[in-house]
Design a protein around this motif. Sequence first.
Motif, PDB file in Angstrom:
ATOM      1  N   ARG A   1      48.364 -40.537  49.245  1.00 33.10           N
ATOM      2  CA  ARG A   1      48.386 -41.797  48.501  1.00 33.10           C
ATOM      3  C   ARG A   1      47.778 -41.569  47.138  1.00 33.10           C
ATOM      4  N   ILE A   2      48.161 -42.415  46.206  1.00 33.70           N
ATOM      5  CA  ILE A   2      47.578 -42.394  44.865  1.00 33.70           C
ATOM      6  C   ILE A   2      46.468 -43.436  44.853  1.00 33.70           C
ATOM      7  N   ALA A   3      45.332 -43.046  44.278  1.00 36.31           N
ATOM      8  CA  ALA A   3      44.191 -43.949  44.229  1.00 36.31           C
ATOM      9  C   ALA A   3      43.421 -43.722  42.932  1.00 36.31           C
ATOM     10  N   THR A   4      42.599 -44.696  42.594  1.00 31.50           N
ATOM     11  CA  THR A   4      41.651 -44.533  41.496  1.00 31.50           C
ATOM     12  C   THR A   4      40.248 -44.671  42.066  1.00 31.50           C
TER      13      THR A   4
ATOM     14  N   ILE B   1      43.965 -35.706  39.839  1.00 31.43           N
ATOM     15  CA  ILE B   1      45.048 -35.613  38.867  1.00 31.43           C
ATOM     16  C   ILE B   1      44.510 -35.787  37.449  1.00 31.43           C
ATOM     17  N   SER B   2      43.577 -36.720  37.288  1.00 26.11           N
ATOM     18  CA  SER B   2      43.040 -37.035  35.967  1.00 26.11           C
ATOM     19  C   SER B   2      41.582 -37.457  36.104  1.00 26.11           C
TER      20      SER B   2
ATOM     21  N   GLY C   1      45.851 -37.914  47.336  1.00 25.47           N
ATOM     22  CA  GLY C   1      45.371 -37.239  48.529  1.00 25.47           C
ATOM     23  C   GLY C   1      45.561 -38.074  49.772  1.00 25.47           C
ATOM     24  N   SER C   2      45.186 -37.499  50.891  1.00 25.10           N
ATOM     25  CA  SER C   2      45.276 -38.206  52.166  1.00 25.10           C
ATOM     26  C   SER C   2      44.178 -39.268  52.244  1.00 25.10           C
ATOM     27  N   ASN C   3      44.372 -40.230  53.128  1.00 29.33           N
ATOM     28  CA  ASN C   3      43.339 -41.245  53.334  1.00 29.33           C
ATOM     29  C   ASN C   3      42.008 -40.599  53.692  1.00 29.33           C
ATOM     30  N   GLU C   4      42.058 -39.536  54.494  1.00 31.15           N
ATOM     31  CA  GLU C   4      40.841 -38.851  54.921  1.00 31.15           C
ATOM     32  C   GLU C   4      40.117 -38.213  53.737  1.00 31.15           C
ATOM     33  N   ASN C   5      40.873 -37.518  52.868  1.00 30.17           N
ATOM     34  CA  ASN C   5      40.249 -36.886  51.701  1.00 30.17           C
ATOM     35  C   ASN C   5      39.696 -37.910  50.723  1.00 30.17           C
TER      36      ASN C   5
ATOM     37  N   ALA D   1      40.373 -47.920  44.620  1.00 32.41           N
ATOM     38  CA  ALA D   1      41.565 -48.773  44.707  1.00 32.41           C
ATOM     39  C   ALA D   1      42.736 -47.865  45.041  1.00 32.41           C
ATOM     40  N   MET D   2      43.503 -48.259  46.076  1.00 26.85           N
ATOM     41  CA  MET D   2      44.625 -47.434  46.514  1.00 26.85           C
ATOM     42  C   MET D   2      45.935 -48.144  46.296  1.00 26.85           C
ATOM     43  N   LYS D   3      46.960 -47.365  45.943  1.00 30.04           N
ATOM     44  CA  LYS D   3      48.312 -47.910  45.805  1.00 30.04           C
ATOM     45  C   LYS D   3      48.843 -48.236  47.189  1.00 30.04           C
ATOM     46  N   LYS D   4      49.518 -49.363  47.298  1.00 27.42           N
ATOM     47  CA  LYS D   4      50.091 -49.760  48.590  1.00 27.42           C
ATOM     48  C   LYS D   4      51.207 -48.853  48.995  1.00 27.42           C
TER      49      LYS D   4
END
Length: 79
Positions: free
Chosen positions: A3-6, A32-33, A53-57, A76-79
């Motif tokens: 998933r993509i997250a900030t 990534i950034s 990354g994975s939810n776990e990471n 914050a995670m992308k849905k």
Amino acid sequence: MNRIATLSIFIENKDSINKVNHILSEYSEIIISRMGIPYREKRISVIVLIIDGSNENIGALSGKIGNLNGVSVKTAMKK
């Protein structure tokens, strides 16, 4: 599944900066950034990450950083 997250990291204790950087280097493969701003007038440093990354990471990274003294993190995670 990745998933993509900030992650927004707020560091109020200067003694924790090296620990934060060490943890981030352990997870560099999912970062990534990264943008870091020392806000000297408020005596706080802010780091904003975009990660893939994975939810776990993501959870492990956020948890390790959030457990440091004088450091808070918001994810914050992308849905």
